[in-house]
Design a protein around this motif. Structure first.
Motif, PDB file in Angstrom:
ATOM      1  N   LYS A 187       0.764  -1.145  -0.041  1.00 46.40           N
ATOM      2  CA  LYS A 187      -0.043  -0.241   0.106  1.00 46.40           C
ATOM      3  C   LYS A 187       0.818   1.479  -0.019  1.00 46.40           C
TER       4      LYS A 187
ATOM      5  N   LEU B 225      -3.070   7.565 -12.282  1.00 46.05           N
ATOM      6  CA  LEU B 225      -4.465   8.171 -12.248  1.00 46.05           C
ATOM      7  C   LEU B 225      -4.368   9.753 -12.880  1.00 46.05           C
TER       8      LEU B 225
ATOM      9  N   ILE C 211     -14.824  -1.383   0.205  1.00 48.89           N
ATOM     10  CA  ILE C 211     -14.665  -0.002  -0.654  1.00 48.89           C
ATOM     11  C   ILE C 211     -13.699   0.947  -0.396  1.00 48.89           C
ATOM     12  N   LEU C 212     -13.584   1.081   0.789  1.00 49.24           N
ATOM     13  CA  LEU C 212     -12.401   2.009   1.285  1.00 49.24           C
ATOM     14  C   LEU C 212     -11.131   1.792   0.568  1.00 49.24           C
ATOM     15  N   GLN C 213     -10.746   0.303   0.574  1.00 48.39           N
ATOM     16  CA  GLN C 213      -9.419   0.087  -0.159  1.00 48.39           C
ATOM     17  C   GLN C 213      -9.227   0.367  -1.527  1.00 48.39           C
ATOM     18  N   TRP C 214     -10.462   0.779  -2.342  1.00 47.70           N
ATOM     19  CA  TRP C 214     -10.462   0.803  -3.573  1.00 47.70           C
ATOM     20  C   TRP C 214     -10.214   2.356  -4.019  1.00 47.70           C
ATOM     21  N   ILE C 215     -10.189   2.942  -2.782  1.00 46.57           N
ATOM     22  CA  ILE C 215      -9.746   4.499  -3.043  1.00 46.57           C
ATOM     23  C   ILE C 215      -8.565   4.863  -2.575  1.00 46.57           C
ATOM     24  N   PRO C 216      -7.417   5.380  -3.594  1.00 42.06           N
ATOM     25  CA  PRO C 216      -6.099   5.724  -3.227  1.00 42.06           C
ATOM     26  C   PRO C 216      -6.108   6.926  -2.322  1.00 42.06           C
TER      27      PRO C 216
ATOM     28  N   PHE D 298      -7.497   6.975   0.868  1.00 39.38           N
ATOM     29  CA  PHE D 298      -8.194   6.514   1.759  1.00 39.38           C
ATOM     30  C   PHE D 298      -7.866   5.134   2.609  1.00 39.38           C
ATOM     31  N   ASP D 299      -7.235   4.340   1.308  1.00 39.69           N
ATOM     32  CA  ASP D 299      -6.784   3.074   1.647  1.00 39.69           C
ATOM     33  C   ASP D 299      -5.731   2.820   2.547  1.00 39.69           C
TER      34      ASP D 299
ATOM     35  N   ASP E  49      -7.361   3.751   6.023  1.00 38.00           N
ATOM     36  CA  ASP E  49      -8.166   2.868   6.553  1.00 38.00           C
ATOM     37  C   ASP E  49      -7.585   1.582   7.032  1.00 38.00           C
TER      38      ASP E  49
END
Length: 215
Positions: free
Chosen positions: A79, A90, A169-174, A176-177, A180
């Motif tokens: 991560k 991105l 879901i949070l793990q998909w957001i750069p 925020f992962d 989290d």
């Protein structure tokens, strides 16, 4: 065996950033022809895909052993190490997509460039998804270990289904992962306290820098 696993993980990240550097820096060089440039990119993609599959299989093995310590270590490593690459890719995706579409509309207004506008529009739609796909691949190893950790948390820490879905879901957001993940490891597994302190310091310094620049 653990040392070899870490060698593979480090090599995985090394190949990722080498590939990104190759894509961004070498097109301006006259050393490589277009055919060789494309061929080397295909080679990079094959090597990285092989390393990625290795990490996904390793995450599954760790889950079967219910080795939460190794899962957390691998999760935090990927991560943190892959986040800059994910964000960079991105950003390139958005620049290429929005820039290409915007430029094509500008060219449509000018009579002299009317006929090349569809070319830029089509190129933005073709090239931009490539960087989006690379961004997904860059974060997939960390996501695999995240899923492993979430399922282990449900089995060993008694998480409810709603908790698992939220953290998934949070793990998909750069970005925020990371936050989290630190919450999970510190709150439920009593791990990653030093990393949480470092992350908090970086966030405070980043916000201070942004506020200073605006003023």
């Amino acid at each position: 065996m653990k040392h070899f696993s870490w060698i593979l993980r480090i090599f995985h990240i090394f190949v990722l950033y080498t590939w990104i550097a190759f894509i961004l820096l070498l097109p301006a060089s006259s050393i490589f022809s277009l055919q060789l440039y494309v061929l080397l990119n295909i080679l990079f993609a094959l090597v990285f895909t092989g390393l990625l599959i290795t990490q996904i299989v390793e995450a599954f093995k760790i889950f079967k052993r219910e080795d939460s310590e190794q899962c957390i270590k691998a999760f935090l490593f990927f991560k943190y190490s892959s986040l800059p690459a994910v964000l960079m890719l991105l950003a390139i995706f958005l620049v290429v997509l929005l820039g290409g579409i915007g430029l094509s509309f500008v060219l449509l207004v000018l009579p002299a460039t009317l006929f090349i506008a569809p070319f830029f529009f089509a190129m933005s739609l073709v090239v931009a998804p490539f960087f989006l796909g690379m961004s997904f691949m860059a974060g997939l190893a960390g996501l695999s270990y995240a899923i492993c950790l979430i399922i282990l948390s449900r089995k060993q820490k008694g998480w409810k289904v709603g908790q698992c879905i939220l953290h998934f879901i949070l793990q998909w957001i750069p970005g925020f992962d990371i936050l989290d993940g630190l919450y999970i490891t510190v709150r439920y597994w009593n791990r990653g306290k030093i990393l949480s302190i470092i992350t908090a310091i970086c966030v405070i310094l980043g916000l201070t820098f942004i506020l200073f620049m605006r003023s």
